[in-house]
Each structure stands twice: as C-alpha cells, then as structure tokens.
Design a protein around this motif. Structure first.
Motif, PDB file in Angstrom:
ATOM      1  N   LYS A 123      -2.253   6.066  -0.687  1.00 39.35           N
ATOM      2  CA  LYS A 123      -3.496   5.388  -0.263  1.00 39.35           C
ATOM      3  C   LYS A 123      -3.573   5.260   1.250  1.00 39.35           C
ATOM      4  CE  LYS A 123      -4.613   2.798  -4.367  1.00 39.35           C
ATOM      5  NZ  LYS A 123      -4.421   1.530  -5.025  1.00 39.35           N
ATOM      6  N   GLN A 124      -2.557   5.765   1.938  1.00 47.73           N
ATOM      7  CA  GLN A 124      -2.524   5.647   3.398  1.00 47.73           C
ATOM      8  C   GLN A 124      -3.107   6.880   4.060  1.00 47.73           C
ATOM      9  OE1 GLN A 124      -2.398   3.299   6.014  1.00 47.73           O
ATOM     10  NE2 GLN A 124      -0.758   2.571   4.686  1.00 47.73           N
TER      11      GLN A 124
ATOM     12  N   VAL B 259       0.849  -1.207   0.000  1.00 49.12           N
ATOM     13  CA  VAL B 259       0.000   0.000   0.000  1.00 49.12           C
ATOM     14  C   VAL B 259       0.884   1.258   0.000  1.00 49.12           C
ATOM     15  CG1 VAL B 259      -1.789   1.293   1.236  1.00 49.12           C
ATOM     16  CG2 VAL B 259      -1.827  -1.209   1.240  1.00 49.12           C
TER      17      VAL B 259
END
Ligand SMILES: Cc1ncc(C[n+]2csc(CCOP(=O)(O)OP(=O)(O)O)c2C)c(N)n1
Length: 371
Positions: free
Chosen positions: A203-204, A199
């Motif tokens: 997208k964090q 990830v």
C-alpha cells in the motif's frame, strides 16, 4: 526482469546476497576477510543485546518509548561499518543499533527516548546528525551537508537512513532529485522492513521495488538482502566509493523485516500474522552469519560464549547507568533555539516557569490539588 540504471550495475529485483539463508556463500562471491566477518558478528550480537535491553528499559519505565531494531541489525551494522569515521550518518528514530555500532555511548543514544529534549550526543564529534522523527527530513539534511562538503572540497560522504514508508514523503523525493542533479556524495539507505507502522509495502508503492525508483532520478539503484550483513556491507561500501569518487548518489534498498512491533506502543498482531513473523525468523541475520562462521572454522562454542558474555556485560553496564532518575531542567529547551529568543518563545518560557514554580509550591498531589 533486469533493468539497466545509469551505471554498470544491472538493477535486478533479486537482492544481492553473499550468504544464503543457510549461511552458505553464494556462488562466485568473494567474502571479506575472516577477521572482518567475525568483527561483524560481534557487532551484530552486541547490537541485538543492546536492543533487547533498551526494549526492557521501556517496561521498567526508564524509557518513554523505543523503536526496536530487532531483525534489522545486519542493515544497521553493515551500513555503518561500510563508511569512514569521517563520513556523516543521518539516522531516524529506528537507528539506535547503528549509533551504538558507530561507537556512541548507549546512554547518550537513549537520552531523547528517556525524555530529554536533546539528542544526547555531540553530532559534530560523532559526525552523526540527531535521530529524526519527522519522516524523511534527514534525507534533505544529508544532501545539504554532502553538497556543501563537495563545494568546500571536503572528502565526506553522507549516509542517509530512510524507512520504506518515508520514501513516499515529498522530502524524500526532493532529496533524491537534488542529490542526483548535483551529484551530491550521498548514499540513500532504505531499510525496507515491510511496514510503516501498520501500512504494508504493497500500500506504500506501486513500483517494482523501492530501488527501481532510482531510475527515475537518474542514479544507480541496488537491492540487497538486508539480513545478510556481508552483502549490506559490500553494496553500501561500493555506493560510498562511488560517491567519494565524485560519481554522485546511490539508492540502496535493503530488504528486511521488523521483528518487533513499530514501538512498544504498537500491537503488531492487529495487522500481520504470526506465520509471517515466523517465516522471517528463519532468515535471522545473526544465526545466518554464525552458521557460516562455524562452518568455516572461524567460530566455535567458546567463541560464541565469549561474544555473548561481552554483549551481556554491555547490557549490564547500560542497565546500571540507566537505573537512576535523570535530572532534567525543562527550561533548558528554550535556551538554545535562537541566539535572540522570539517574543513567542519568551512568553512560552514564562508560562512554563510559572507552572513549575506553582508545582514546586503545591502540596503533595501537584497543581491539580490546588484547583
Ligand atoms: C512527516 C511525518 N509524518 C508522519 C509521521 C508519523 N509516523 C511515525 S513513524 C511512521 C511510519 C514510518 O515508517 P517507515 O518509514 O517505513 O519506517 P520504520 O518505522 O518502519 O522504520 C509514521 C507514519 C512522522 N513521524 N512524520
């Protein structure tokens, strides 16, 4: 864009740098003394050689798994050297180089990854908590210890290592919030290595940076070039002094890159390009410091060779000591959980004891052969 946090430090998106990518000192920066810079170089080289050796030990079947620090050595060396031996470290599984830099026996550091049930070293002796695999739990432990130390009047700062992915965990939020409210002497050191397994950071979080989250908690936030050991050392040392002076916690984001896969069990080529990896290779923390030290006459070919030989010797001794089958007693894991074991634990222990006894009696081929 510059945002002011609750301190004199402007929270800039531009990471603090003391050496640029070519190893040239950034304008107006006062560097640590030459002997200290050389010592950092030595720690980086030994740390990387240790890391390479540990990765090789997985291929030889001597370790079950190894989360590599390759590329992140400047973060781990710089941060550990910035605290006192009496301060506490709260590491994750990623921090093996940090623990070696702390002076913990490398065989003890690798004990858990070798398949034993305990962390290998004495946490009290080294003032280093066991490496946590459950994400962000160590952040809460760090805050608890730091808060208790403050109440007891002990001069202790806790350094909590956190990954970029782990900043999304509820435990991380609770730790940051509690620490800020109670002004606990903690430094949250986030190594933003750009990925949480597959990830990516994008997208964090939707925040401008991980350091900017500090503003919401009411604590100072700093962004630092995590491939510049001098900058990491400076920023973490300032945060540690701030905490020691009773001023409370700081959130430090070190911008870096994990050069290897997440662990030997991961294939990073499935989620990132080799061009991206190559771009980060050019920012290598050891090459950068070496260039600088050579340019200012603190290091030459002979010095580089001597430190490389020291690192080689460190790895050879580790290899030799790891080249034996450890004697493990699986029943031991039940012994130190509670002073008075629960009925469930007793039951599980009895089941395992019966399994082990059956295995010992079974003909070659193990218990399956009896079925
Ligand atoms: C509470 C919890 N959830 C999920 C996992 C599974 N897991 C292990 S490592 C990892 C990625 C963590 O990434 P990051 O925090 O960025 O640290 P890094 O591995 O990059 O050092 C995940 C999701 C876990 N160990 N603990």
């Amino acid at each position: 864009m510059t945002v002011l946090a609750e301190t004199s430090h402007p929270l800039s998106l531009e990471p603090v740098q003391l050496l640029d990518e070519h190893g040239d000192p950034a304008d107006g920066q006062v560097l640590p003394p030459a002997a200290q810079r050389l010592q950092m170089y030595r720690r980086l080289v030994v740390g990387r050689r240790f890391d390479r050796q540990a990765a090789a030990l997985t291929r030889q079947g001597r370790l079950a798994v190894y989360p590599s620090s390759n590329g992140q050595e400047a973060c781990q060396v710089g941060a550990v050297l910035a605290v006192r031996d009496t301060d506490w470290l709260f590491p994750t599984y990623r921090e093996s180089v940090a623990l070696v830099t702390r002076g913990i026996d490398p065989v003890e550091v690798l004990t858990l990854l070798r398949g034993d049930w305990h962390c290998g070293y004495d946490p009290y002796h080294h003032r280093t908590a066991p490496q946590c695999t459950p994400l962000a739990t160590q952040a809460l432990h760090a805050v608890g210890l730091a808060h208790a130390a403050r109440l007891a009047g002990d001069d202790v700062v806790a350094l909590a290592f956190v990954g970029d992915g782990a900043t999304s965990e509820g435990d991380c939020h609770e730790a940051l919030n509690f620490a800020a409210v109670y002004r606990a002497p903690v430094v949250f050191f986030v190594q933003n290595n750009q990925y949480a397994i597959s990830v990516p950071l994008a997208k964090q979080t939707a925040a401008s940076s991980l350091a900017h989250k500090a503003i919401g908690y009411g604590m100072p936030g700093r962004r630092v070039d995590g491939n510049d050991v001098l900058a990491v050392y400076r920023v973490v040392r300032d945060a540690v002094e701030h905490a020691r002076a009773g001023q409370g916690p700081t959130l430090v984001e070190a911008v870096t890159y994990r050069m290897d896969a997440h662990t030997n069990a991961d294939d990073a080529s499935r989620y990132r390009t080799s061009a991206e990896v190559d771009a980060w290779r050019k920012r290598d923390p050891i090459t950068r410091l070496e260039r600088h030290l050579r340019a200012v006459g603190v290091l030459d070919d002979a010095g580089v060779a001597e430190i490389a030989a020291e690192a080689e010797d460190f790895a050879a001794r580790l290899r030799e000591r790891m080249n034996t089958d450890p004697v493990l007693d699986p029943m031991e894991m039940f012994r130190h959980v509670y002073a008075e074991p629960t009925p469930q634990l007793r039951e599980q222990a009895a089941l395992l004891a019966a399994e082990l006894a059956a295995e010992a009696e079974a003909p070659v081929g193990g218990v399956e052969a009896r079925a």
